[in-house]
Write a protein that holds these residues in place. Structure first.
Motif, short mmCIF file in Angstrom:
data_model
loop_
_atom_site.label_atom_id
_atom_site.label_comp_id
_atom_site.label_asym_id
_atom_site.label_seq_id
_atom_site.Cartn_x
_atom_site.Cartn_y
_atom_site.Cartn_z
N ASN A 19 7.01 -23.45 3.87
CA ASN A 19 7.46 -24.75 3.40
C ASN A 19 8.56 -24.55 2.35
OD1 ASN A 19 6.12 -24.41 0.74
ND2 ASN A 19 4.26 -24.53 2.00
N LYS A 20 9.07 -25.66 1.84
CA LYS A 20 10.20 -25.59 0.90
C LYS A 20 9.84 -24.91 -0.42
CE LYS A 20 9.49 -30.20 -1.11
NZ LYS A 20 9.24 -29.71 -2.49
N ASP A 21 8.54 -24.80 -0.70
CA ASP A 21 8.13 -24.23 -1.97
C ASP A 21 7.98 -22.71 -1.96
OD1 ASP A 21 7.98 -26.77 -3.21
OD2 ASP A 21 6.02 -27.12 -2.28
N ASN A 22 7.85 -22.11 -0.77
CA ASN A 22 7.67 -20.65 -0.75
C ASN A 22 8.79 -19.91 -0.03
OD1 ASN A 22 7.06 -21.07 1.97
ND2 ASN A 22 4.84 -20.90 1.69
N LEU A 23 9.91 -20.59 0.21
CA LEU A 23 11.07 -19.97 0.84
C LEU A 23 12.32 -20.19 -0.01
CD1 LEU A 23 10.45 -21.09 4.53
CD2 LEU A 23 10.43 -18.73 3.72
N ARG A 24 13.07 -19.13 -0.24
CA ARG A 24 14.34 -19.20 -0.93
C ARG A 24 15.32 -18.27 -0.20
NH1 ARG A 24 11.88 -17.43 -6.44
NH2 ARG A 24 10.39 -16.58 -4.97
N PHE A 25 16.58 -18.27 -0.61
CA PHE A 25 17.56 -17.42 0.08
C PHE A 25 18.67 -17.02 -0.88
CE2 PHE A 25 19.89 -21.36 0.24
CZ PHE A 25 21.23 -21.00 0.37
N TYR A 26 19.44 -16.02 -0.44
CA TYR A 26 20.71 -15.70 -1.10
C TYR A 26 21.67 -15.16 -0.05
CZ TYR A 26 19.10 -10.78 -1.28
OH TYR A 26 18.65 -9.51 -0.96
N PRO A 27 22.97 -15.43 -0.21
CA PRO A 27 23.96 -14.91 0.74
C PRO A 27 24.35 -13.48 0.39
CG PRO A 27 25.04 -16.33 -0.85
CD PRO A 27 23.56 -16.35 -1.19
N ASN A 28 24.59 -12.69 1.43
CA ASN A 28 25.12 -11.33 1.26
C ASN A 28 26.62 -11.39 1.54
OD1 ASN A 28 22.46 -9.93 0.97
ND2 ASN A 28 22.18 -10.76 3.03
N ILE A 29 27.43 -11.10 0.54
CA ILE A 29 28.88 -11.20 0.66
C ILE A 29 29.45 -9.81 0.99
CG2 ILE A 29 31.01 -11.91 -0.45
CD1 ILE A 29 28.92 -14.15 -0.01
N HIS A 30 30.25 -9.76 2.06
CA HIS A 30 30.87 -8.50 2.47
C HIS A 30 32.38 -8.64 2.31
CE1 HIS A 30 27.00 -7.28 4.12
NE2 HIS A 30 26.93 -8.48 4.68
N GLU A 31 32.96 -7.84 1.46
CA GLU A 31 34.38 -7.95 1.13
C GLU A 31 35.28 -7.84 2.36
OE1 GLU A 31 37.69 -5.71 -1.70
OE2 GLU A 31 35.54 -5.47 -2.11
N GLY A 32 34.92 -6.93 3.28
CA GLY A 32 35.75 -6.74 4.47
C GLY A 32 35.52 -7.77 5.55
N TYR A 33 34.46 -8.58 5.41
CA TYR A 33 34.10 -9.58 6.43
C TYR A 33 33.84 -10.93 5.75
CZ TYR A 33 33.16 -5.13 8.76
OH TYR A 33 33.27 -3.86 9.26
N PRO A 34 34.87 -11.55 5.22
CA PRO A 34 34.69 -12.76 4.41
C PRO A 34 34.12 -13.96 5.16
CG PRO A 34 37.01 -12.39 4.88
CD PRO A 34 36.29 -11.16 5.33
N ASP A 35 34.27 -13.99 6.48
CA ASP A 35 33.79 -15.15 7.24
C ASP A 35 32.35 -14.99 7.73
OD1 ASP A 35 36.27 -16.61 7.18
OD2 ASP A 35 37.05 -15.13 8.58
N GLU A 36 31.79 -13.82 7.51
CA GLU A 36 30.43 -13.55 7.98
C GLU A 36 29.41 -14.32 7.15
OE1 GLU A 36 28.40 -10.67 10.75
OE2 GLU A 36 30.47 -11.31 10.48
N ILE A 37 28.49 -15.00 7.82
CA ILE A 37 27.39 -15.69 7.13
C ILE A 37 26.15 -14.82 7.30
CG2 ILE A 37 25.94 -17.74 7.00
CD1 ILE A 37 28.29 -19.37 7.99
N ASP A 38 25.89 -14.03 6.27
CA ASP A 38 24.80 -13.05 6.27
C ASP A 38 23.83 -13.46 5.16
OD1 ASP A 38 23.14 -10.88 6.31
OD2 ASP A 38 24.69 -9.39 5.91
N LEU A 39 22.60 -13.76 5.53
CA LEU A 39 21.63 -14.29 4.58
C LEU A 39 20.41 -13.39 4.46
CD1 LEU A 39 21.52 -18.01 5.79
CD2 LEU A 39 22.99 -17.06 4.01
N THR A 40 19.82 -13.41 3.29
CA THR A 40 18.48 -12.85 3.10
C THR A 40 17.57 -14.00 2.69
OG1 THR A 40 19.27 -10.66 2.44
CG2 THR A 40 17.03 -11.26 1.81
N VAL A 41 16.53 -14.22 3.46
CA VAL A 41 15.54 -15.26 3.15
C VAL A 41 14.35 -14.58 2.49
CG1 VAL A 41 13.97 -16.99 4.10
CG2 VAL A 41 16.30 -16.78 5.00
#
Length: 364
Positions: free
Chosen positions: A126-148
């Motif tokens: 549920n919304k209370d036990n899940l969070r995320f952050y994006p992984n930014i790759h300098e050589g691949y700026p358009d990539e949407i890479d997430l860690t949940v």
């Protein structure tokens, strides 16, 4: 009606088109409506009748159903995450007639995150036990890479937790966005995480912002391959078999690869011609004609770039980078039917914004 038909019951005609399916469904919809509303024998009297008919239209169409309100049944058709089946579901739903008491939906729709609570194999999401952050790759700026991050993560139950998170995202984002907007995703626990964590309810806005940015960056980007340069590559494997490739070297060096993020690979196996894994002359001509057929249907002007081909190990692989995934999958399914009995054609389609699939050709 023949004597056997009277005894056994007349066999229903095979479903061969979307119209055939809806004509069949209309004959049974009142019965199906009552079954779903009464919640009695749904599996036997509805699911077991619907599933084989959908399979006759296109394999890999799944479904969910329930009462939307007291007078409306919602039937959701879903590819269960398989991108290759999305176009078939959308076409089927678009062809549906208006049926009183029914809402037919293509793909799982998005829901209000406050209403989502997933219970999967003993884990709650549920919304209370899940969070995320994006992984930014300098050589691949358009990539949407997430860690949940899942608060109750247990390594030994990783696969169950991964499945649960994907189900949650399907419900929160809607199935189409869930399977097409995120390029890469990892799921972990909160141990040893130093990054700033973002509440999961902000993920939808984040993805909308990233997609809008991406679309604006590459809007109108096209590549005309007419004057491109091509190179032949030849090599040998350890077993001595030959590898031949013809690659558009201009495209491989293009700096706007991400504008065509969908990699589409058609694989055509052929009989062993006792030729080191390569086709004989007759087969070679037929393979070339199929390749040309695909190129004509998927022109570069419409956003389908033919990167080249590779022939080895008794198979031809034809490579494309595409702006969208719907038309290529439909074309591939049509090819499989057209050449049934001649070749066992298969295909892959997946997102690879920086064409890392073809990186090995860049260094040659």
């Amino acid at each position: 009606m023949g004597f056997l038909d009277k005894i056994l019951g007349k066999k229903e005609a095979l479903i061969q088109s979307n119209a055939d399916f809806w004509n069949w469904f209309l004959k049974h919809e009142k019965e199906f409506f009552k079954i779903v509303k009464d919640r009695q024998n749904i599996h036997q009297d509805f699911f077991e009748k619907l599933a084989p008919k959908l399979d006759e239209i296109h394999s890999g169409i799944y479904f969910l159903t329930g009462m939307l309100d007291d007078n409306t049944v919602e039937l959701i058709l879903t590819p269960d995450g398989a991108i290759r089946n999305i176009y078939a579901i959308e076409e089927l739903v678009n062809a549906a007639p208006k049926i009183e008491g029914w809402k037919i939906t293509a793909l799982k729709p998005a829901s209000d995150i406050k209403d989502i609570g997933i219970d999967y194999e003993g884990f709650q999401f549920n919304k209370d036990n899940l969070r995320f952050y994006p992984n930014i790759h300098e050589g691949y700026p358009d990539e949407i890479d997430l860690t949940v991050i899942y608060d109750d993560f247990v390594e030994e139950k990783r696969q169950a937790i991964v499945n649960g998170v994907y189900i949650f995202l399907d419900n929160y984002l809607g199935e189409l966005h869930s399977v097409t907007l995120i390029d890469n995703m990892k799921i972990n626990g909160s141990n040893a995480i130093s990054e700033e964590l973002i509440p999961i309810e902000k993920l939808k806005d984040y993805l909308i912002w990233r997609e809008k940015e991406f679309v604006e960056k590459y809007e109108g980007t096209r590549h005309n391959t007419e004057n491109d340069s091509y190179a032949n590559f030849e090599g040998k494997k350890q077993d001595g078999s030959i590898v031949l490739a013809l690659i558009n070297t201009t495209l491989i060096q293009w700096d706007k690869k991400a504008s065509h993020p969908w990699i589409f690979i058609v694989t055509i196996p052929f009989d062993d011609c006792d030729n080191g894994g390569l086709p004989d002359e007759k087969t070679y001509k037929l393979l070339d004609s199929i390749e040309e057929e695909i190129i004509q249907i998927l022109p570069d002007s419409d956003g389908y770039l033919n990167i080249g081909r590779e022939t080895a190990d008794n198979k031809r692989e034809i490579f494309f980078a595409c702006k969208d995934f719907r038309k290529p999958t439909k074309v591939a399914d049509d090819l499989i039917k057209e050449y049934d009995g001649v070749f066992e054609i298969s295909y892959e389609i997946y997102k690879d914004k920086y064409w890392q699939t073809f990186r090995h050709f860049e260094s040659r």
